[in-house]
Write a protein that holds these residues in place. Sequence first.
Motif, PDB file in Angstrom:
ATOM      1  N   ASP A 345       0.835  -1.205   0.000  1.00 38.04           N
ATOM      2  CA  ASP A 345       0.000   0.000   0.000  1.00 38.04           C
ATOM      3  C   ASP A 345       0.868   1.253   0.000  1.00 38.04           C
ATOM      4  O   ASP A 345       0.597   2.242  -0.736  1.00 38.04           O
ATOM      5  N   ASN A 346       1.904   1.168   0.830  1.00 32.56           N
ATOM      6  CA  ASN A 346       2.788   2.351   0.894  1.00 32.56           C
ATOM      7  C   ASN A 346       3.497   2.555  -0.443  1.00 32.56           C
ATOM      8  O   ASN A 346       3.656   3.707  -0.932  1.00 32.56           O
ATOM      9  N   GLU A 347       3.914   1.445  -1.071  1.00 34.41           N
ATOM     10  CA  GLU A 347       4.578   1.564  -2.355  1.00 34.41           C
ATOM     11  C   GLU A 347       3.600   2.034  -3.422  1.00 34.41           C
ATOM     12  O   GLU A 347       3.985   2.788  -4.341  1.00 34.41           O
ATOM     13  N   THR A 348       2.388   1.540  -3.278  1.00 35.75           N
ATOM     14  CA  THR A 348       1.388   1.990  -4.266  1.00 35.75           C
ATOM     15  C   THR A 348       1.193   3.507  -4.193  1.00 35.75           C
ATOM     16  O   THR A 348       1.139   4.211  -5.189  1.00 35.75           O
ATOM     17  N   VAL A 349       1.102   3.950  -2.959  1.00 37.62           N
ATOM     18  CA  VAL A 349       0.943   5.414  -2.754  1.00 37.62           C
ATOM     19  C   VAL A 349       2.171   6.131  -3.276  1.00 37.62           C
ATOM     20  O   VAL A 349       2.096   7.179  -3.945  1.00 37.62           O
ATOM     21  N   ARG A 350       3.352   5.517  -2.955  1.00 35.21           N
ATOM     22  CA  ARG A 350       4.579   6.188  -3.401  1.00 35.21           C
ATOM     23  C   ARG A 350       4.669   6.171  -4.923  1.00 35.21           C
ATOM     24  O   ARG A 350       5.085   7.162  -5.548  1.00 35.21           O
ATOM     25  N   ILE A 351       4.256   5.018  -5.520  1.00 37.20           N
ATOM     26  CA  ILE A 351       4.309   4.942  -6.990  1.00 37.20           C
ATOM     27  C   ILE A 351       3.358   5.965  -7.608  1.00 37.20           C
ATOM     28  O   ILE A 351       3.673   6.636  -8.604  1.00 37.20           O
ATOM     29  N   GLU A 352       2.160   6.008  -7.035  1.00 34.68           N
ATOM     30  CA  GLU A 352       1.191   6.981  -7.556  1.00 34.68           C
ATOM     31  C   GLU A 352       1.742   8.385  -7.434  1.00 34.68           C
ATOM     32  O   GLU A 352       1.612   9.228  -8.335  1.00 34.68           O
ATOM     33  N   THR A 353       2.429   8.582  -6.302  1.00 38.94           N
ATOM     34  CA  THR A 353       3.012   9.915  -6.107  1.00 38.94           C
ATOM     35  C   THR A 353       4.107  10.170  -7.147  1.00 38.94           C
ATOM     36  O   THR A 353       4.235  11.254  -7.719  1.00 38.94           O
ATOM     37  N   GLN A 354       4.901   9.106  -7.380  1.00 45.73           N
ATOM     38  CA  GLN A 354       5.966   9.258  -8.361  1.00 45.73           C
ATOM     39  C   GLN A 354       5.410   9.402  -9.769  1.00 45.73           C
ATOM     40  O   GLN A 354       5.970  10.136 -10.606  1.00 45.73           O
ATOM     41  N   LYS A 355       4.298   8.634 -10.027  1.00 43.06           N
ATOM     42  CA  LYS A 355       3.668   8.807 -11.339  1.00 43.06           C
ATOM     43  C   LYS A 355       3.229  10.250 -11.541  1.00 43.06           C
ATOM     44  O   LYS A 355       3.395  10.849 -12.623  1.00 43.06           O
ATOM     45  N   ASN A 356       2.603  10.721 -10.501  1.00 43.53           N
ATOM     46  CA  ASN A 356       2.149  12.117 -10.602  1.00 43.53           C
ATOM     47  C   ASN A 356       3.346  13.045 -10.734  1.00 43.53           C
ATOM     48  O   ASN A 356       3.306  14.097 -11.421  1.00 43.53           O
ATOM     49  N   GLY A 357       4.430  12.594 -10.089  1.00 41.30           N
ATOM     50  CA  GLY A 357       5.621  13.448 -10.169  1.00 41.30           C
ATOM     51  C   GLY A 357       6.293  13.381 -11.521  1.00 41.30           C
ATOM     52  O   GLY A 357       7.017  14.299 -11.911  1.00 41.30           O
ATOM     53  N   LEU A 358       6.077  12.299 -12.283  1.00 42.73           N
ATOM     54  CA  LEU A 358       6.680  12.168 -13.594  1.00 42.73           C
ATOM     55  C   LEU A 358       6.084  13.197 -14.590  1.00 42.73           C
ATOM     56  O   LEU A 358       6.702  13.550 -15.622  1.00 42.73           O
ATOM     57  N   GLN A 359       4.880  13.601 -14.301  1.00 38.42           N
ATOM     58  CA  GLN A 359       4.264  14.583 -15.171  1.00 38.42           C
ATOM     59  C   GLN A 359       4.920  15.950 -15.030  1.00 38.42           C
ATOM     60  O   GLN A 359       4.786  16.829 -15.874  1.00 38.42           O
ATOM     61  N   ASN A 360       5.640  16.107 -13.933  1.00 32.38           N
ATOM     62  CA  ASN A 360       6.317  17.384 -13.702  1.00 32.38           C
ATOM     63  C   ASN A 360       7.708  17.325 -14.322  1.00 32.38           C
ATOM     64  O   ASN A 360       8.325  16.250 -14.400  1.00 32.38           O
ATOM     65  N   ASP A 361       8.275  18.387 -14.645  1.00 33.66           N
ATOM     66  CA  ASP A 361       9.612  18.485 -15.226  1.00 33.66           C
ATOM     67  C   ASP A 361      10.569  18.908 -14.133  1.00 33.66           C
ATOM     68  O   ASP A 361      10.441  20.015 -13.572  1.00 33.66           O
ATOM     69  N   PHE A 362      11.451  17.898 -13.766  1.00 33.93           N
ATOM     70  CA  PHE A 362      12.390  18.169 -12.691  1.00 33.93           C
ATOM     71  C   PHE A 362      13.701  18.714 -13.206  1.00 33.93           C
ATOM     72  O   PHE A 362      14.591  19.049 -12.441  1.00 33.93           O
ATOM     73  N   THR A 363      13.828  18.802 -14.499  1.00 35.56           N
ATOM     74  CA  THR A 363      15.083  19.283 -15.053  1.00 35.56           C
ATOM     75  C   THR A 363      15.298  20.742 -14.729  1.00 35.56           C
ATOM     76  O   THR A 363      16.443  21.196 -14.636  1.00 35.56           O
ATOM     77  N   ALA A 364      14.198  21.431 -14.579  1.00 35.32           N
ATOM     78  CA  ALA A 364      14.344  22.861 -14.305  1.00 35.32           C
ATOM     79  C   ALA A 364      14.679  23.090 -12.839  1.00 35.32           C
ATOM     80  O   ALA A 364      15.426  24.004 -12.498  1.00 35.32           O
ATOM     81  N   SER A 365      14.168  22.184 -11.944  1.00 40.23           N
ATOM     82  CA  SER A 365      14.376  22.411 -10.506  1.00 40.23           C
ATOM     83  C   SER A 365      15.573  21.641  -9.939  1.00 40.23           C
ATOM     84  O   SER A 365      16.072  21.960  -8.862  1.00 40.23           O
ATOM     85  N   LYS A 366      16.012  20.510 -10.582  1.00 41.84           N
ATOM     86  CA  LYS A 366      17.090  19.695 -10.055  1.00 41.84           C
ATOM     87  C   LYS A 366      18.171  19.532 -11.099  1.00 41.84           C
ATOM     88  O   LYS A 366      17.887  19.551 -12.293  1.00 41.84           O
ATOM     89  N   THR A 367      19.334  19.261 -10.589  1.00 37.43           N
ATOM     90  CA  THR A 367      20.453  19.054 -11.467  1.00 37.43           C
ATOM     91  C   THR A 367      20.464  17.634 -11.953  1.00 37.43           C
ATOM     92  O   THR A 367      19.696  16.758 -11.503  1.00 37.43           O
ATOM     93  N   ARG A 368      21.354  17.411 -12.920  1.00 35.77           N
ATOM     94  CA  ARG A 368      21.458  16.056 -13.487  1.00 35.77           C
ATOM     95  C   ARG A 368      21.890  15.037 -12.425  1.00 35.77           C
ATOM     96  O   ARG A 368      21.357  13.926 -12.374  1.00 35.77           O
ATOM     97  N   GLN A 369      22.796  15.434 -11.607  1.00 38.22           N
ATOM     98  CA  GLN A 369      23.289  14.508 -10.564  1.00 38.22           C
ATOM     99  C   GLN A 369      22.182  14.160  -9.609  1.00 38.22           C
ATOM    100  O   GLN A 369      22.039  13.012  -9.212  1.00 38.22           O
ATOM    101  N   GLU A 370      21.414  15.073  -9.200  1.00 40.21           N
ATOM    102  CA  GLU A 370      20.307  14.804  -8.278  1.00 40.21           C
ATOM    103  C   GLU A 370      19.307  13.890  -8.934  1.00 40.21           C
ATOM    104  O   GLU A 370      18.771  12.978  -8.265  1.00 40.21           O
ATOM    105  N   LEU A 371      19.065  14.086 -10.228  1.00 45.79           N
ATOM    106  CA  LEU A 371      18.097  13.218 -10.894  1.00 45.79           C
ATOM    107  C   LEU A 371      18.609  11.778 -10.968  1.00 45.79           C
ATOM    108  O   LEU A 371      17.848  10.822 -10.798  1.00 45.79           O
ATOM    109  N   GLU A 372      19.919  11.630 -11.212  1.00 46.49           N
ATOM    110  CA  GLU A 372      20.488  10.272 -11.238  1.00 46.49           C
ATOM    111  C   GLU A 372      20.391   9.602  -9.869  1.00 46.49           C
ATOM    112  O   GLU A 372      20.098   8.418  -9.765  1.00 46.49           O
ATOM    113  N   ASN A 373      20.629  10.340  -8.840  1.00 42.62           N
ATOM    114  CA  ASN A 373      20.527   9.775  -7.468  1.00 42.62           C
ATOM    115  C   ASN A 373      19.112   9.349  -7.172  1.00 42.62           C
ATOM    116  O   ASN A 373      18.869   8.285  -6.556  1.00 42.62           O
ATOM    117  N   VAL A 374      18.140  10.136  -7.583  1.00 40.25           N
ATOM    118  CA  VAL A 374      16.737   9.762  -7.348  1.00 40.25           C
ATOM    119  C   VAL A 374      16.404   8.510  -8.109  1.00 40.25           C
ATOM    120  O   VAL A 374      15.716   7.605  -7.628  1.00 40.25           O
TER     121      VAL A 374
END
Length: 396
Positions: A345-374
């Motif tokens: 359930d927790n992973e489902t919530v986290r996945i849903e959260t991450q899915k929702n987060g995939l719609q956002n563009d993190f390139t503008a807010s995070k660096t390449r290194q941070e994105l690789e770590n995530v």
Amino acid sequence: MRYQISLFNVISNIKRIPKFIFYTLYLLTFPKTSIQGVVTVTSISPHYYTRTLTLIGEPQASTIMASINKLSVRGIRAFSPEDEEQIITFCFPLTIIVGANGCGKTTIIEALKFAVTGSLPPGNKSGQAFVHDPKHMRSTTVKGQVKLRFTNRAGKTMVVVRSMELTQKKSTMTFKTLDGILRTTDDQGNKQSLSHKCTELDRQIPQLLGVSKSVLDNVVFCHQEDSSWPLMEGAVLKKRFDDIFDSTRYVKALEEIKDQKKIYNNKVKELKAELNLLKGHKHAAQGFRNELDDCKQQLSLIMDEMKEYEEQLNNERETMKQLQEEVRKGDDLQASIDDIGIKIDNETVRIETQKNGLQNDFTASKTRQELENVLKGFGKSMESDARDLKVANQRM
């Protein structure tokens, strides 16, 4: 074989001595000798006679017999205590004492009887007439003494000394016997003297001679005043013969046997009654024993059944332990499933959260290194969840 025994020459006015006297005395001396013979009396002069006993027979094996050897008296009847003691040596195998009236023939027999058995002559006022009269001695006290040397049945020479005392008072005389002495010789030849009470001597001397006191009193040393005892009345005669043949103890033994027989008969009756009672108890006990055997048999069957039930119970207990172990494993699995479900359930919530987060563009807010770590963290999380899922599937 023929024997001639010349007894001795004696002074006598007796014209004839009966044969049975010789036979009796000789039989007392040689009881184990086969005797056939005659007694002859040969006259030498009007007052001297030679008695000869002729015996025909074969003597049997010689045996040691008791015999009297020598007698000394002093202070007895006509024998004065002031004179030297009168000594009489007895011949073997036979001694005949012959003399005028009043010369002391009976006194010798009385002294022998007193020395051997301790019995006083009859009709002598409790021994007063047996001791020399103190009036003749003009003294208040007179002591009499009898010594007898004899050979006991063991072949040993012994001497018994008996003393008595007669005291003259104003109007009466008192007689008493003193302690006697028994002298003997030990194996080394040393003389020994032992003082004894009169009653002890009365018991010991007949035993040493091997003849009962009744035989000595009534046969061997029978007093002339008592010589007619075979003509006494029946009861007295029977008592004399009982004493001589020592049949009193056998009569007592028979009476004791009868008494014991009555006692044992009563005991037999009691035991028979007890036996009948015990038979009843035995019959009852046999019934109880049969019942006990039946109970033991039933108990054995029950014990066998109990063993079977116990084995079944042990099997059931093992089965129950296995089931309990399975239930515990199921509970653990259910807990794991619940934990995994929560994680899912927790992973489902986290996945849903991450899915929702995939719609956002993190390139503008995070660096390449941070994105690789995530991205790496997400990959590790996916691998861990895959492993947990695989384990859960295996448990299920």
